[in-house]
Scaffold this motif. Structure first.
Motif, PDB file in Angstrom:
ATOM      1  N   GLN A 266      66.921  46.601  55.453  1.00  0.00           N
ATOM      2  CA  GLN A 266      67.551  46.463  56.881  1.00  0.00           C
ATOM      3  C   GLN A 266      68.761  47.145  56.844  1.00  0.00           C
ATOM      4  OE1 GLN A 266      66.193  44.712  59.588  1.00  0.00           O
ATOM      5  NE2 GLN A 266      64.471  43.863  58.450  1.00  0.00           N
ATOM      6  N   LYS A 267      69.612  47.485  55.820  1.00  0.00           N
ATOM      7  CA  LYS A 267      70.812  48.241  55.778  1.00  0.00           C
ATOM      8  C   LYS A 267      70.889  49.620  55.413  1.00  0.00           C
ATOM      9  CE  LYS A 267      73.349  43.978  55.322  1.00  0.00           C
ATOM     10  NZ  LYS A 267      72.909  42.965  54.910  1.00  0.00           N
TER      11      LYS A 267
ATOM     12  N   ALA B 156      66.298  55.216  62.325  1.00  0.00           N
ATOM     13  CA  ALA B 156      66.496  54.768  63.698  1.00  0.00           C
ATOM     14  C   ALA B 156      66.226  53.379  63.863  1.00  0.00           C
ATOM     15  CB  ALA B 156      65.558  55.589  64.587  1.00  0.00           C
ATOM     16  N   GLY B 157      65.526  52.721  63.003  1.00  0.00           N
ATOM     17  CA  GLY B 157      65.239  51.255  63.146  1.00  0.00           C
ATOM     18  C   GLY B 157      64.364  50.827  62.044  1.00  0.00           C
ATOM     19  N   VAL B 158      64.579  49.360  61.912  1.00  0.00           N
ATOM     20  CA  VAL B 158      63.696  48.558  60.911  1.00  0.00           C
ATOM     21  C   VAL B 158      63.124  47.322  61.389  1.00  0.00           C
ATOM     22  CG1 VAL B 158      63.511  47.869  58.622  1.00  0.00           C
ATOM     23  CG2 VAL B 158      65.016  49.652  59.165  1.00  0.00           C
ATOM     24  N   SER B 159      62.009  47.166  61.560  1.00  0.00           N
ATOM     25  CA  SER B 159      61.367  46.078  61.933  1.00  0.00           C
ATOM     26  C   SER B 159      60.445  45.416  60.957  1.00  0.00           C
ATOM     27  CB  SER B 159      60.616  45.899  63.303  1.00  0.00           C
ATOM     28  OG  SER B 159      59.916  46.955  63.517  1.00  0.00           O
ATOM     29  N   ASP B 160      59.256  45.440  61.029  1.00  0.00           N
ATOM     30  CA  ASP B 160      58.411  45.225  60.036  1.00  0.00           C
ATOM     31  C   ASP B 160      57.797  46.711  59.259  1.00  0.00           C
ATOM     32  OD1 ASP B 160      54.932  44.926  59.262  1.00  0.00           O
ATOM     33  OD2 ASP B 160      56.224  43.728  58.673  1.00  0.00           O
ATOM     34  N   LEU B 161      58.018  47.760  60.103  1.00  0.00           N
ATOM     35  CA  LEU B 161      58.027  49.191  59.600  1.00  0.00           C
ATOM     36  C   LEU B 161      59.419  49.765  59.752  1.00  0.00           C
ATOM     37  CD1 LEU B 161      54.811  50.080  61.630  1.00  0.00           C
ATOM     38  CD2 LEU B 161      55.191  49.790  58.892  1.00  0.00           C
ATOM     39  N   MET B 162      59.652  50.925  59.158  1.00  0.00           N
ATOM     40  CA  MET B 162      60.803  51.706  59.290  1.00  0.00           C
ATOM     41  C   MET B 162      60.677  52.742  60.252  1.00  0.00           C
ATOM     42  SD  MET B 162      63.307  53.379  56.190  1.00  0.00           S
ATOM     43  CE  MET B 162      64.218  51.853  56.028  1.00  0.00           C
ATOM     44  N   ARG B 163      61.663  53.256  61.087  1.00  0.00           N
ATOM     45  CA  ARG B 163      61.474  54.282  61.985  1.00  0.00           C
ATOM     46  C   ARG B 163      62.515  55.400  61.595  1.00  0.00           C
ATOM     47  NH1 ARG B 163      60.724  53.879  68.226  1.00  0.00           N
ATOM     48  NH2 ARG B 163      59.385  55.650  67.739  1.00  0.00           N
ATOM     49  N   LEU B 164      62.112  56.629  61.263  1.00  0.00           N
ATOM     50  CA  LEU B 164      63.032  57.707  60.890  1.00  0.00           C
ATOM     51  C   LEU B 164      62.782  58.633  62.047  1.00  0.00           C
ATOM     52  CD1 LEU B 164      61.940  58.304  57.095  1.00  0.00           C
ATOM     53  CD2 LEU B 164      63.615  56.587  58.038  1.00  0.00           C
TER      54      LEU B 164
ATOM     55  N   ALA C 294      64.824  48.392  67.029  1.00  0.00           N
ATOM     56  CA  ALA C 294      65.835  48.744  66.191  1.00  0.00           C
ATOM     57  C   ALA C 294      65.939  47.847  64.831  1.00  0.00           C
ATOM     58  CB  ALA C 294      67.267  49.008  66.772  1.00  0.00           C
ATOM     59  N   PHE C 295      66.054  46.408  65.287  1.00  0.00           N
ATOM     60  CA  PHE C 295      66.137  45.435  64.205  1.00  0.00           C
ATOM     61  C   PHE C 295      65.862  44.109  64.650  1.00  0.00           C
ATOM     62  CE2 PHE C 295      69.926  43.114  65.793  1.00  0.00           C
ATOM     63  CZ  PHE C 295      70.287  44.106  66.644  1.00  0.00           C
ATOM     64  N   LEU C 296      65.659  43.837  65.991  1.00  0.00           N
ATOM     65  CA  LEU C 296      65.526  42.393  66.034  1.00  0.00           C
ATOM     66  C   LEU C 296      64.248  41.932  66.043  1.00  0.00           C
ATOM     67  CD1 LEU C 296      67.474  40.182  67.341  1.00  0.00           C
ATOM     68  CD2 LEU C 296      66.401  40.741  69.604  1.00  0.00           C
TER      69      LEU C 296
ATOM     70  N   GLU D 228      71.720  54.529  67.551  1.00  0.00           N
ATOM     71  CA  GLU D 228      73.044  53.813  67.766  1.00  0.00           C
ATOM     72  C   GLU D 228      73.026  52.681  67.751  1.00  0.00           C
ATOM     73  OE1 GLU D 228      75.850  55.865  67.915  1.00  0.00           O
ATOM     74  OE2 GLU D 228      74.479  57.587  67.901  1.00  0.00           O
ATOM     75  N   VAL D 229      72.062  51.840  68.253  1.00  0.00           N
ATOM     76  CA  VAL D 229      72.046  50.544  68.334  1.00  0.00           C
ATOM     77  C   VAL D 229      71.906  49.913  66.780  1.00  0.00           C
ATOM     78  CG1 VAL D 229      70.666  48.287  68.632  1.00  0.00           C
ATOM     79  CG2 VAL D 229      71.171  50.237  70.368  1.00  0.00           C
ATOM     80  N   TYR D 230      71.127  50.668  66.107  1.00  0.00           N
ATOM     81  CA  TYR D 230      70.766  50.195  64.720  1.00  0.00           C
ATOM     82  C   TYR D 230      72.039  50.370  63.658  1.00  0.00           C
ATOM     83  CZ  TYR D 230      68.562  50.257  59.875  1.00  0.00           C
ATOM     84  OH  TYR D 230      68.217  50.020  58.571  1.00  0.00           O
ATOM     85  N   SER D 231      72.723  51.622  64.026  1.00  0.00           N
ATOM     86  CA  SER D 231      73.956  51.824  63.314  1.00  0.00           C
ATOM     87  C   SER D 231      75.087  50.946  63.552  1.00  0.00           C
ATOM     88  CB  SER D 231      74.430  53.271  63.658  1.00  0.00           C
ATOM     89  OG  SER D 231      73.743  54.253  63.346  1.00  0.00           O
ATOM     90  N   LEU D 232      75.087  50.235  64.966  1.00  0.00           N
ATOM     91  CA  LEU D 232      75.999  49.203  65.251  1.00  0.00           C
ATOM     92  C   LEU D 232      75.665  48.050  64.513  1.00  0.00           C
ATOM     93  CD1 LEU D 232      78.495  48.935  67.407  1.00  0.00           C
ATOM     94  CD2 LEU D 232      76.631  47.951  68.911  1.00  0.00           C
TER      95      LEU D 232
END
Lengths: 265, 143
Positions: free
Chosen positions: A255-256, A120-128, B19-21, A48-52
């Protein structure tokens, strides 16, 4: 004072021991079920945070470009007319449907099977949001249409970690092609660098690469072949070295991405 | 109640990082906690915060906890003799530990992110100083 110090040391040693034990057992896979259970609510919140974050970024982009403003306004007006409540869920469904339509039209082998997964999230890696329970295994490729997103590094019960081309330390064997030709111009190694950068290396000096050339996966090292990754943005100056290098601009802004497809072969 | 608020803050920071930060807010919070709260509270919170971070990021559980514990213990030892709330020290330690943890996670020091985090540390420390909000041995806030 000494008692206080002893207590501090005691707590420190105890918690370090606990941390190392957890690390050891998690590495061995003994905590998979418990971890899966605890991660589910965390992943829900994270998604939800990532979508936001994506929504806010899209909204802010309206102010950055005049041309996109009217198109964006028109799109939002059309969406508002069609959607009544729960805009977030409906946006996700729409994005998923569009992705599936695009995937069906993409030039990919008919034998490949795909598993749709929200990001679900992207930092250095992507979480699915898909894991072993859904049939995901480490080593599987992840795509968006016919563009390589990455490779599954690790799969838990309900989630998986994906190594992106831009992940620091990633190495992908690639071929270079002209945009208007299928012939292979050169071969090289695409290196992921810190900060989302891509560097093309190990291209022989004798091979001709130019700005605008397409970088495509070669099919080696567990990566599926013929998947677009990026485009050469700058050929770095030729030197006395054996290999030439180039900077590559990825086709996707990782990231998008809201939805991707895991290739289940 | 404040303990739950603190843990909630750590949880939310971990989710944001997952998530992104790219900024290590959890580390920043641990550093400030180590400067203002009791040792036992700091160590326990560092351990739990590390677990939150590992679950949010997908790294093996215990990895972040271990390094946060080491950092917070060193800060606890440091504050016995020196002023761990000094802004210069806070900026320096935030910069250094952020670079270290970034290297451990992604094999790159990420000095740009470390710099931004150190800047945030300075701003936060200034706010605390400006409003004279300083904890007394982790018991309560003094205005």
């Amino acid at each position: 004072m000494k008692d206080g110090s002893k207590k501090e040391v005691f707590w420190f040693v105890l918690l370090v021991f606990l941390s190392l034990s957890l690390f050891f057992f998690d590495k061995k896979g003994h905590l998979k079920s418990i971890r899966g259970l605890i991660e589910r609510p965390i992943m829900t919140v994270e998604k939800e945070v990532y979508s936001l974050n994506i929504s806010i970024s899209s909204y802010l982009n309206i102010f950055s470009s005049r041309k996109s403003q009217q198109a964006e306004l028109l799109r939002l007006q059309v969406e508002l007319q069609r959607l009544a409540v729960d805009q977030n869920k409906l946006l996700t469904c729409q994005a998923e449907n569009e992705k599936i339509k695009k995937l069906l039209g993409a030039p990919l082998p008919a034998s490949w099977k795909f598993l749709l997964s929200p990001v679900a999230g992207v930092s250095d890696l992507m979480r699915l949001d898909k894991g072993e329970k859904a049939g995901v295994k480490a080593g599987m490729n992840v795509v968006s249409e016919n563009i390589l997103v990455g490779k599954v590094l690790k799969a838990g019960d309900y989630h998986c970690l994906v190594e992106l081309p831009t992940t620091n330390g990633t190495k992908i064997p690639v071929v270079i092609k002209r945009p208007d030709s299928d012939a292979v111009q050169a071969r090289g190694l695409l290196l992921g660098q810190y900060g989302g950068q891509l560097l093309l290396d190990k291209v022989l000096q004798a091979e001709d690469i130019q700005k605008g050339d397409l970088v495509v996966s070669s099919g080696d090292e567990d990566f599926l072949g013929d998947l677009l990754i990026g485009q050469i943005s700058e050929v770095l100056g030729k030197s006395a070295e054996v290999y030439q290098k180039a900077r590559v601009r990825p086709f996707l802004d990782y990231q998008k991405l809201a939805v991707v497809f895991i290739v289940i072969r | 109640m404040s303990k739950f608020l603190i843990l909630g803050l750590f949880f939310f920071s971990a989710v944001l990082q997952g998530a992104f930060l790219p900024l290590n807010l959890v580390l920043l919070a641990v550093i400030f906690l180590a400067a203002y709260r009791s040792a036992k509270e700091v160590l326990l919170t560092a351990f739990i915060a590390g677990c939150f971070l590992d679950l949010a990021k997908g790294t093996p559980v215990g990895f972040s906890s271990f390094w946060l514990l080491v950092i917070s213990f060193l800060l606890i030892v440091y504050r016995r003799r020196f002023d761990s709330r000094h802004p210069v020290f806070l900026i320096f330690i935030t910069f250094l530990t952020s670079g270290l943890m970034n290297y451990l996670a992604v094999k790159n020091y990420g000095w740009d992110l470390a710099f931004i985090l150190a800047l945030i540390a300075f701003i936060f420390r200034s706010i605390l100083k400006l409003f004279s909000l300083e904890a007394i041995d982790g018991i309560k806030l003094k205005v």
